[in-house]
Design an enzyme around this catalytic site. Structure first.
Site, PDB file in Angstrom:
ATOM      1  N   LYS A 153      -6.853  -9.645   1.119  1.00  0.00           N
ATOM      2  CA  LYS A 153      -6.353  -9.226  -0.193  1.00  0.00           C
ATOM      3  C   LYS A 153      -4.839  -9.360  -0.249  1.00  0.00           C
ATOM      4  CE  LYS A 153      -5.889  -5.198  -3.246  1.00  0.00           C
ATOM      5  NZ  LYS A 153      -6.225  -3.783  -3.469  1.00  0.00           N
ATOM      6  N   ASP A 162      -7.747   1.785   0.710  1.00  0.00           N
ATOM      7  CA  ASP A 162      -6.631   0.929   1.122  1.00  0.00           C
ATOM      8  C   ASP A 162      -5.671   1.769   1.959  1.00  0.00           C
ATOM      9  OD1 ASP A 162      -7.965  -0.620  -0.770  1.00  0.00           O
ATOM     10  OD2 ASP A 162      -6.113  -1.542  -1.514  1.00  0.00           O
ATOM     11  N   LYS A 178      -4.843  -6.705   4.138  1.00  0.00           N
ATOM     12  CA  LYS A 178      -4.109  -6.800   2.866  1.00  0.00           C
ATOM     13  C   LYS A 178      -2.631  -6.970   3.160  1.00  0.00           C
ATOM     14  CE  LYS A 178      -3.213  -3.728  -1.100  1.00  0.00           C
ATOM     15  NZ  LYS A 178      -3.626  -2.478  -1.787  1.00  0.00           N
TER      16      LYS A 178
END
Lengths: 286, 316
Positions: B248, B147, B212
């Site tokens: 996400k 991430d 995300k």
């Protein structure tokens, strides 16, 4: 100049806010002569669920306050009710004016009674115990958590307060179902709770039908105890549900004809019903 | 200072198309009105549980705490007698220094993947070489997913090529690991900027990668609104290029009801193909126990107390 009549929408007090039922349902409220006073929220199991969430959220903060402070807040609530005796008496119709004023006065006195107990009940409930060993052994009380209160049909203000006050004085929080035939005093009481120093969520008041809400009171695992009045059939269902979640049940029979005005309807035993005891063994040095 | 005022931003927005902010708000407000009952609800709750990236991102994380998180991830309901009422979650999400501990706890072939934040999370304010080295270290320690945070400073000053090139560099450093690009929507200010940043990332990503919403470290986190803007960008990118990128939302999703509403947004925007944990994830921790609670409520009919479930980290 003529004014438009401004009527109040009765709403229930949950989580420090005045809400309608999530279902949008209401039931009509009539005075002694059958005239419509208003429409009261007909709360559902989801409203009960939301009220339990609100009570659980308020719990730790309320329990962390000092007992002295909780006593002050109960006293403040009594002051708020005393100042609005007229309005509450009016809400207690169809009782006669005199009977209504007597019930409000008794309700204020009941709150003062428990306000006094707030910082004294631990001395009376806790103990230092003699044990057969070199231990300092002592027992203290702790709040249980979220308590479900089921108010009887009669004495819609006094009985409700008599059941709620001993629960919250030790740091529990409460979800209470008001008298089904006379829910209006609980609505007005909510307005007084909002102007007292009581944190939102400590007392949550629901109005609605017992047959719709009691099954959820019986099954909701987050309620740690039930306190109130129920008939034989309701008690069986509530006790059976409580066995599943290992919950304490302190229900009076509706046939017991409790005199809510009497001194026997208040006191330390009502507080003791809704606390957990913790006993600590502390070794005494050599 | 603000990206919205730069010429580069307006040019780029002209290319990808602006966002109708009022329309987005109205559309997401409707998602809350869908009635999801019984089998559909149970399906949704289990699906949401399988999409959770169970997260702990704190200075006080220890190998022991990460091991407990991994145990929870493998078997969310510890009362489960093997009937698997709740599936394992998609991944655990930890700092790079905890990846090795997570790998030890999960074993080499685990159904639960290991995601690691990297690139000087959460600010991203470190030299590119340092950020890339962190990514390689995390992958080397056994991370399956990385991430990363985008360079918001560069984005807000209009240096879009630089933002994109850095994403490409991190993507190449990931190797086989999947990449999730954190836009940090709370620092991008407008829906237009979120859409623009989404496209910068989408054009650099490979199939199986994600975009995300947030780090979970700022004041505002994933909302239905910014989720919707990013889902729309994923759909438009997919229709134009055929490349399917995942999504996400992270931070602030704590209740099962919220999670179901997000899944409704996914189904109604991208369709069933995205209702899988290879294309949609929830960055969350306390959400998992609320999903378990509602599953148990559906099974028994009784509302459950939260303390009946084994503890998960509650901070995210």
């Amino acid at each position: 100049m003529p004014r438009l009549p401004i009527t109040k929408t009765p709403k229930v007090y949950v989580g420090g806010a005045f809400i309608r039922s999530e279902s949008g349902r209401t039931f009509p409220l009539r005075d002694a002569r059958g005239r419509l006073i208003g429409h009261v929220p007909q709360c559902t199991r989801k409203d009960l669920r939301n009220a339990v969430e609100a009570a659980a959220k308020a719990g730790p903060g309320w329990a962390r306050r000092t007992a002295y402070n909780r006593g002050q807040i109960l006293y403040r609530l009594a002051e708020m009710i005393e100042a609005r005796t007229g309005e509450l008496s009016h809400a207690l119709a169809p009782a006669s004016n005199r009977a209504a004023a007597r019930e409000v006065a008794a309700s204020v006195d009941r709150l003062i009674h428990y306000a006094g107990w707030a910082d004294k009940c631990e001395q009376a409930l806790g103990s230092v115990n003699s044990v057969a060993g070199p231990f300092f052994n002592f027992t203290t009380s702790e709040p249980m958590g979220v308590i479900g209160v089921i108010a009887p049909a009669e004495c819609p203000l006094l009985a409700l307060i008599s059941l709620i006050a001993p629960a919250i004085v030790t740091g529990n929080t409460v979800v209470a179902l008001a008298s089904e035939p006379q829910p209006y005093p609980a609505i007005v009481l909510g307005e007084m709770l909002a102007t007292s120093d009581l944190p939102g969520g400590v007392i949550n008041l629901l109005t609605g039908l017992r047959r719709e809400l009691l099954p959820t009171f019986a099954s909701h695992a987050h309620l740690r105890a039930l306190s109130g009045v129920a008939n034989a059939e309701e008690r069986t269902a509530l006790e059976r549900g409580s066995a599943d979640s290992i919950r304490r049940v302190r229900l009076r029979a509706d046939t017991a004809r409790t005199d809510w005005f009497a001194d026997t309807a208040q006191g330390l035993s009502m507080i003791r019903d809704l606390v957990e005891f913790k006993t600590t063994w502390h070794p005494i040095g050599a | 200072m603000s990206a919205v005022r730069t010429l580069a931003f307006r040019r780029f927005l002209h290319e990808v198309g602006p966002v109708d902010a009022v329309g987005v708000e109205e559309r997401v407000a409707k998602y809350g009105t869908r009635s999801i009952k019984r089998q559909a609800k149970v399906f949704g709750l289990k699906l949401a549980a399988s999409m959770v990236d169970l997260t702990t991102l704190e200075g006080k994380d220890t190998p022991g705490k990460v091991a407990a998180l991994c145990a929870k991830a493998l078997r969310p309901d510890d009362r489960d007698d093997g009937g698997m009422s709740c599936p394992p979650v998609a991944a655990v999400c930890v700092y790079p220094s905890m990846v090795a501990a997570a790998r030890r706890a999960l074993g080499p072939r685990s159904p639960v993947r290991i995601a690691s934040v990297a690139t000087a999370f959460p600010s991203g304010q470190a030299p590119l070489a340092t950020r890339l080295a962190e990514v390689r270290a995390a992958v080397g320690a056994g991370a399956d997913e990385i991430d990363m945070v985008i360079n918001r400073g560069a984005f807000l000053s209009g240096e879009f090529t630089r933002v994109g090139d850095e994403i490409s560099a991190v993507r190449d450093a990931c190797g086989q690991a999947a990449l999730k690009v954190i836009l940090e929507t709370s620092e991008l200010e407008t829906y237009d900027a979120i859409r623009a940043a989404s496209f910068i990332a989408l054009r650099r990503l490979r199939p199986g990668d994600f975009i995300k919403t947030s780090t979970g470290k700022t004041s505002s986190n994933a909302t239905l609104g910014n989720n919707q803007v990013m889902l729309d960008a994923i759909r438009d990118h997919y229709l134009a290029s055929g490349v399917a990128i995942g999504m996400k939302p992270a931070g602030g999703i704590r209740t099962a009801k919220q999670a179901l509403t997000f899944l409704i947004a996914v189904k109604e925007t991208l369709g069933d193909a995205w209702l899988t944990n290879t294309r949609y994830r929830f960055g969350a921790s306390s959400l998992l126990n609320d999903l378990l609670r509602q599953l148990e409520k559906e099974r028994t009919g009784a509302y459950q107390a939260p303390y009946r479930f084994s503890e998960a980290t509650e901070s995210y």
